[in-house]
Structures are given as structure tokens and as C-alpha cells.
Design a protein around this motif. Sequence first.
Motif, short mmCIF file in Angstrom:
data_model
loop_
_atom_site.label_atom_id
_atom_site.label_comp_id
_atom_site.label_asym_id
_atom_site.label_seq_id
_atom_site.Cartn_x
_atom_site.Cartn_y
_atom_site.Cartn_z
N ALA A 5 0.82 -1.20 0.00
CA ALA A 5 0.00 0.00 0.00
C ALA A 5 0.86 1.26 0.00
O ALA A 5 0.54 2.25 -0.68
N LEU A 6 1.96 1.24 0.73
CA LEU A 6 2.85 2.39 0.79
C LEU A 6 3.49 2.66 -0.57
O LEU A 6 3.54 3.80 -1.03
N VAL A 7 3.96 1.61 -1.23
CA VAL A 7 4.58 1.77 -2.54
C VAL A 7 3.57 2.30 -3.55
O VAL A 7 3.86 3.21 -4.34
N CYS A 8 2.36 1.75 -3.53
CA CYS A 8 1.31 2.24 -4.44
C CYS A 8 0.97 3.70 -4.15
O CYS A 8 0.77 4.49 -5.09
N SER A 9 0.90 4.07 -2.89
CA SER A 9 0.60 5.45 -2.52
C SER A 9 1.69 6.40 -3.00
O SER A 9 1.39 7.51 -3.47
N VAL A 10 2.93 5.99 -2.90
CA VAL A 10 4.04 6.83 -3.37
C VAL A 10 3.94 7.03 -4.88
O VAL A 10 4.11 8.14 -5.39
N ILE A 11 3.67 5.96 -5.61
CA ILE A 11 3.55 6.06 -7.06
C ILE A 11 2.40 6.98 -7.45
O ILE A 11 2.55 7.83 -8.34
N VAL A 12 1.26 6.85 -6.79
CA VAL A 12 0.11 7.71 -7.09
C VAL A 12 0.43 9.16 -6.73
O VAL A 12 0.10 10.09 -7.49
N ILE B 38 3.37 10.66 -6.70
CA ILE B 38 4.29 11.19 -7.70
C ILE B 38 3.53 11.52 -8.99
O ILE B 38 3.76 12.56 -9.60
N SER B 39 2.60 10.65 -9.37
CA SER B 39 1.80 10.89 -10.58
C SER B 39 0.98 12.17 -10.45
O SER B 39 0.92 12.98 -11.39
N PHE B 40 0.34 12.37 -9.31
CA PHE B 40 -0.44 13.59 -9.09
C PHE B 40 0.47 14.82 -9.10
O PHE B 40 0.11 15.87 -9.62
N GLY B 41 1.65 14.70 -8.51
CA GLY B 41 2.58 15.82 -8.50
C GLY B 41 3.04 16.22 -9.89
O GLY B 41 3.10 17.40 -10.22
N VAL B 42 3.36 15.23 -10.71
CA VAL B 42 3.78 15.51 -12.08
C VAL B 42 2.63 16.14 -12.87
O VAL B 42 2.83 17.09 -13.63
N GLU B 43 1.43 15.61 -12.69
CA GLU B 43 0.27 16.18 -13.39
C GLU B 43 0.05 17.62 -12.98
O GLU B 43 -0.22 18.49 -13.82
N ARG B 44 0.18 17.90 -11.70
CA ARG B 44 0.00 19.27 -11.20
C ARG B 44 1.07 20.20 -11.76
O ARG B 44 0.80 21.34 -12.14
N LEU B 45 2.31 19.71 -11.83
CA LEU B 45 3.41 20.49 -12.38
C LEU B 45 3.16 20.82 -13.85
O LEU B 45 3.35 21.97 -14.28
#
Length: 59
Positions: A17-24, A26-33
Motif C-alpha cells: 500500500a505504501l509503494v502504491c501510494s508513493v507512485i500515485v 508522484i503521478s499527481f505531483g507531475v500532473e499538477r506540475l
Amino acid sequence: MAGGGTTLEYTPTWVVALVCSVIVSISFGVERLLHRAGKHFRKNDQKQLFRGITKDQRR
């Protein structure tokens, strides 16, 4: 894997769950950027850069 490391079957659920949360996250951060970069490019009339980060292929 060489060396017979642990498999996903024996990995604790919280680690998965932690690894999946980190990946999600990062994805949201890149999208926001990319969203903020697009707003900046449109505001400063940098059409070529805006077109480069979007799917808009019009000339």
C-alpha cells in the motif's frame, strides 16, 4: 530474481500500500506540475512550449 528474495505473496500489505501510494502521489505531483506549466506558458504567450506539453497538434 536471483538469490531467492521475498515474493509479493509474503510482502506485508502495508508495504504494498505504501509503494502504491508513493507512485500515485508522484503521478499527481507531475500532473499538477504540467498543469501549472501550461498555465504559465499560456499566460506568457509561449504557444510552442504550451503545445509541447499538450496533445494539441494544431498549427
